[in-house]
Write a protein that holds these residues in place. Structure first.
Motif, PDB file in Angstrom:
ATOM      1  N   HIS A   1      19.061  30.605  75.903  1.00 57.92           N
ATOM      2  CA  HIS A   1      18.261  31.562  75.557  1.00 57.92           C
ATOM      3  C   HIS A   1      19.587  32.721  75.771  1.00 57.92           C
ATOM      4  O   HIS A   1      19.223  33.892  75.722  1.00 57.92           O
ATOM      5  N   SER A   2      20.047  32.490  74.302  1.00 61.71           N
ATOM      6  CA  SER A   2      21.443  33.274  73.746  1.00 61.71           C
ATOM      7  C   SER A   2      20.902  34.952  73.524  1.00 61.71           C
ATOM      8  O   SER A   2      21.418  35.574  73.336  1.00 61.71           O
ATOM      9  N   GLU A   3      19.364  34.838  72.858  1.00 60.68           N
ATOM     10  CA  GLU A   3      19.143  36.077  72.696  1.00 60.68           C
ATOM     11  C   GLU A   3      18.629  36.792  73.751  1.00 60.68           C
ATOM     12  O   GLU A   3      18.703  38.695  73.531  1.00 60.68           O
TER      13      GLU A   3
ATOM     14  N   VAL B   1      11.092  35.921  83.599  1.00 60.06           N
ATOM     15  CA  VAL B   1      12.189  36.843  82.853  1.00 60.06           C
ATOM     16  C   VAL B   1      12.219  36.893  81.791  1.00 60.06           C
ATOM     17  O   VAL B   1      11.857  37.894  80.528  1.00 60.06           O
ATOM     18  N   VAL B   2      12.631  35.802  81.238  1.00 60.68           N
ATOM     19  CA  VAL B   2      13.153  35.347  80.073  1.00 60.68           C
ATOM     20  C   VAL B   2      11.424  35.919  78.475  1.00 60.68           C
ATOM     21  O   VAL B   2      12.087  36.594  77.820  1.00 60.68           O
TER      22      VAL B   2
ATOM     23  N   GLY C   1      12.353  39.007  76.375  1.00 60.88           N
ATOM     24  CA  GLY C   1      11.730  38.991  75.270  1.00 60.88           C
ATOM     25  C   GLY C   1      11.163  39.894  75.067  1.00 60.88           C
ATOM     26  O   GLY C   1      10.781  40.353  73.595  1.00 60.88           O
ATOM     27  N   LYS C   2       9.663  39.387  75.322  1.00 56.60           N
ATOM     28  CA  LYS C   2       8.044  40.018  74.589  1.00 56.60           C
ATOM     29  C   LYS C   2       9.089  41.620  74.802  1.00 56.60           C
ATOM     30  O   LYS C   2       8.168  42.558  73.631  1.00 56.60           O
TER      31      LYS C   2
END
Lengths: 338, 529
Positions: free
Chosen positions: B210-212, B383-384, B388-389
């Protein structure tokens, strides 16, 4: 041996540019969806006379094969499991199917996806050996409830019990596992069914809810009977397939209501086989092969078979094959037909 | 098999597991000798010591002597660079950063020019695990402080360590830096929410999948690496030792701490040394104790006394969570710096591994801070997804392309998170993969004595460890704060480390680190089914 039913071809639905993997009947509307290695989903509608017409094609944006499909019980949402490791959630907006959400987390190819009977839970499984359970929230939001690492190999199929929140999974490790939620804790595996001697490809619950059918690479279909609240045992082994059985489906069909309905299985030998199952007086299982059809997809493997769940169409069977087609069949009594 | 945390990563179901796609073991760097025309084929022989030799079977007398074959080896850096695994392969870690490695070093560390000062730093969670195990075995309540004193005596007298410390002061420093970073991010409207950075399993996972999310992860060093800086740079000064003249071992509740210590960010190229030279787990420390025949249940003189005036304050308590109290450090900072009184409310989302902490103004109930504590792999997923959202960052690939417009329009209007304490293990660090396993019960479910190991029955397959984790948690909090004024010392440390004042540059060098995305280049076999 003369069989009492025939498998009648109703319609052939071509269009996929690569092998067709899976097909899924919408539970509430006259819709059918198929998915393929060409990364698309094709949606068909049908009328009361069982005439099927192509409605739309969803170019999913998945970067690899779409391996399997699941309609939510409401019939409004479609889930796609792809080899790109993601689950897509699709909803109709102004007539178009839009990706409403994308569930990531699996490390490798997703193999199967399934909604629970209430539609509040979604399960997915993958070559990464895990089974994930997601809670469906409003606005196409999802929360991961559990990541179950019970299987030792690729997980091929997940399937929810028709009414209870019990999940079953089938794997390349030759086993079937069942899971429950411990309300004070977490989801856990409460049962492992062993008996198959090779990969278990597919699972199907019986319409009367206490039996589970499993299809395996060992050329058999096994029927598991619920013997206690949290216990299933093998009650029957259906043999006759000459190669791997890839898919099994269980519906009421047009069988007498005293029976357990019809089990259909397809696989590498190209046959469609249909058994009628019933309980003997001593509660042992009676099975009767009522229909079979060779070369259902010509020379190709048959990848999936699914009974139509909708009232009035329960004798309709949809199959998909390596030839890229979806085919619709009706299992008809020979006597009625004459 | 003994219930030691040393050999099995875990059998719990919520840990991140190694991937199937590790390609490293099949690499062979041994160059084949040039093949002569018509040369005989060779065979591989294995000698009694288990070494592999390539021999020419036809005429051993004439051909070259047997050539010893190299074993393919995987270094920790290979693991860090490869995207095959989500996290570390335990077998690799065990061979390269192991307790035998520590023992071998100590054996060969003779006084002389190349002598290194052996220093040991122990995590408070490790002490809690040992305390819980000893308390349960002996039925005598034993605190982490007693354990620290006993381990210190063992390591100094038997193993030859010159200093045995705990990492709580380093954590104190890290927490301060963490709060500072939080303020910086908030003031500069930096990437929020800020996500905790102390868990190496989480960092590895984020870098690989999840590099973002990386911009949201705090850049504050973990307590282990802060301790590394403290030991090699500050304490080194007082000991008149250069960084490479100190051999720094840390004992951690977690296997992935080994990966963390191996990161190039923590390598001092001037002195060719790492801030932490070797990491062992709680289970491995127990193995050393066993091998040396040392019984931790025997008290040592003075173990209940006040801490001696030593270099660092002993076992500082940071109220909050047993995984380092990062969230609570930030909450208490926000509270104390707020111009108006704030009230904290805590909401347990699904279980104690996912809780939301909200600070509201007492006067008008307006929300000013929203934090979360989020442990375990599946909560980490959430959490990711949530970050992200909320932040509208691209999550994933493929069908996500079709997602864009929709995700934006659906973004909730409620206030987003400001901070999340993320830990990869369910239950947090007290339940780390390197901790001791619960002692085997000798009674079966019906109360009959039974030797579980002998009968080969796996007991309590389902989360048998929850109760045990609770015990470790209790042991963790059984320490009361004693001794020195840490903040005075902290000022001195900072003065010593950066005499010109703690500016941006020195902060980055001493207390911050960075992350980088690991692109996936490993393709699994082309699976067709």
């Amino acid at each position: 041996m003369a069989l009492s039913y025939t498998v009648q071809a109703i319609q052939q639905l071509p269009g996929h540019e690569d092998r067709a993997w899976h097909v899924c009947w919408n539970p509430t509307k006259p819709l059918l969806a198929s998915c393929s290695a060409d990364k698309s989903v094709r949606v068909y509608q049908y009328n009361d006379a069982a005439n099927f017409s192509h409605l739309t094609t969803i170019s999913t944006g998945h970067t690899k094969t779409v391996r399997s499909l699941a309609w939510a019980p409401s019939g409004k949402t479609l889930a796609t499991a792809s080899f790109d490791a993601n689950i897509g959630i699709w909803e109709q907006e102004d007539g178009d199917w839009e990706c409403a959400s994308l569930l990531e987390g699996h490390e490798t190819e997703c193999k199967s996806v399934a909604y629970s009977s209430s539609g509040t839970l979604l399960a997915s499984c993958s070559r990464d050996k895990t089974v994930w359970i997601w809670e469906v929230h409003p606005d196409s939001d999802f929360e991961c409830l559990s990541v179950l690492m019970e299987h030792t190999q690729d997980v091929k199929c997940v399937s929810w019990h028709p009414t209870e929140e019990i999940l079953a999974s089938a794997s390349y490790d030759d086993t079937i596992k069942m899971y429950l939620d411990d309300p004070s804790d977490d989801w856990f595996c409460f049962l492992t069914l062993t008996g198959h001697t090779s990969t278990v490809w597919s699972l199907a619950w019986s319409p009367e809810k206490s039996y589970l059918a499993s299809a395996s690479d060992d050329k058999t279909v096994r029927i598991w009977r619920r013997v206690a609240q949290h216990k299933w045992e093998c009650a029957l082994v259906l043999e006759g397939n000459e190669r791997s059985v890839y898919s099994v489906t269980w519906g009421p069909g047009k069988a007498p209501s005293s029976s357990l309905g019809w089990v259909a299985a397809v696989g590498g030998d190209g046959f469609i086989r249909v058994w009628e199952l019933s309980e003997n007086e001593d509660s042992s299982l009676h099975h009767n092969l009522i229909a079979q059809l060779p070369n259902a997809h010509d020379v190709h493997d048959v990848n999936s078979a699914v009974w139509c769940p909708r009232q009035g169409f329960q004798d309709l069977l949809a199959t998909t094959g390596d030839d890229g087609t979806t085919r619709i069949w009706r299992v008809e009594s020979k006597i009625d037909h004459v | 098999m003994a219930f030691s945390g040393a050999l099995t990563l875990t059998d719990l179901s919520d840990f991140i597991t190694p991937s199937q796609a590790c390609i490293k073991p099949v690499e062979q760097t041994n160059k084949a000798p040039e093949k002569q025309l018509g040369a005989a084929s060779t065979e591989i022989h294995i000698d009694s010591g288990g070494a592999y030799y390539e021999v020419s079977p036809d005429d051993p007398a004439l051909s070259a002597p047997p050539r010893k074959l190299e074993q393919a080896q995987i270094s920790l850096n290979d693991c860090l660079a490869c995207s095959g695994c989500i996290t570390s392969a335990e077998s690799v870690l065990i061979t390269l950063q192991s307790h035998t490695e520590v023992l071998n070093f100590l054996d060969s560390n003779s006084p002389g020019e190349s002598y290194k000062l052996p220093t040991l730093s122990i995590a408070p969670q490790t002490l809690a695990s040992l305390a819980a195990a000893i308390s349960s075995r002996t039925a005598v309540p034993t605190t982490p402080r007693q354990i620290l004193r006993r381990v210190r005596v063992f390591c100094e007298t038997v193993l030859g360590f010159t200093h045995v410390l705990d990492t709580s002061f380093a954590r104190h420093l890290a927490l301060r830096e963490h709060v500072q970073e939080f303020d910086e991010r908030r003031a500069q409207s930096g990437q929020m929410p800020m996500l905790a950075s102390a868990c190496p399993g989480w960092i590895c996972y984020a870098e690989k999948t999840h590099s973002e999310i990386l911009p949201f992860i705090a850049r504050t060093k973990s307590p282990q690496q802060t301790m590394g800086t403290l030991v090699k740079e500050w304490m080194g000064q007082t000991w008149r030792k250069l960084p490479h003249e100190i051999y720094h071992v840390s004992v951690m509740p977690c296997y992935d701490k080994k990966l963390e210590a191996s990161r190039t960010d923590f390598y001092n190229s001037v002195y060719s040394t790492r801030d932490v030279d070797c990491v062992i787990t709680t289970g491995e420390l127990e193995l050393i104790l066993q091998e040396k025949g040392w019984d931790l249940s025997s008290p040592v003189p003075g173990e209940l006394d006040d801490p001696p005036p030593s270099t660092l304050p002993e076992l500082m308590v940071h109220p909050g969570t047993s995984s380092g109290s990062y969230l609570h450090a930030i909450i208490s900072h926000v509270k104390t710096t707020s111009p108006t009184p704030l009230v904290l409310s805590v909401k347990t989302m699904r279980n104690s591994d996912y809780e939301e902490y909200i600070l509201r103004r007492e006067t008008d109930q307006v929300e000013v801070f929203k934090g979360a504590k989020c442990y375990g792999f599946r909560n980490l997923q959430n959490v990711v997804r949530k970050v992200g959202k909320e932040r509208g960052v691209r999550v994933g690939s493929g069908a996500a392309g079709r997602l864009a417009g929709r995700a934006q329009s659906n973004r909730a209007l409620e206030r987003g998170l400001d901070y999340v304490e993320v830990m990869a293990c369910p239950g947090g660090c007290v339940n780390g993969g390197g901790q001791l396993k619960p002692p085997a019960s000798t009674l079966d479910a019906e109360g009959y004595p039974r030797d579980w190991e002998e009968t080969g029955v796996a007991q309590n397959a389902k989360w048998g460890d929850k109760e045990w984790t609770k015990k470790v948690e209790e042991a963790y909090w059984s320490v009361e704060q004693r001794g020195d004024d840490a903040d005075q010392l902290l000022g001195r440390v900072l003065d010593d480390l950066c005499p010109a004042g703690l500016d941006h540059e020195s902060r980055n060098r001493l207390f911050r680190t960075s992350y980088r995305a690991v692109e996936s280049d490993v393709v699994g076999l082309a699976v067709k089914w």
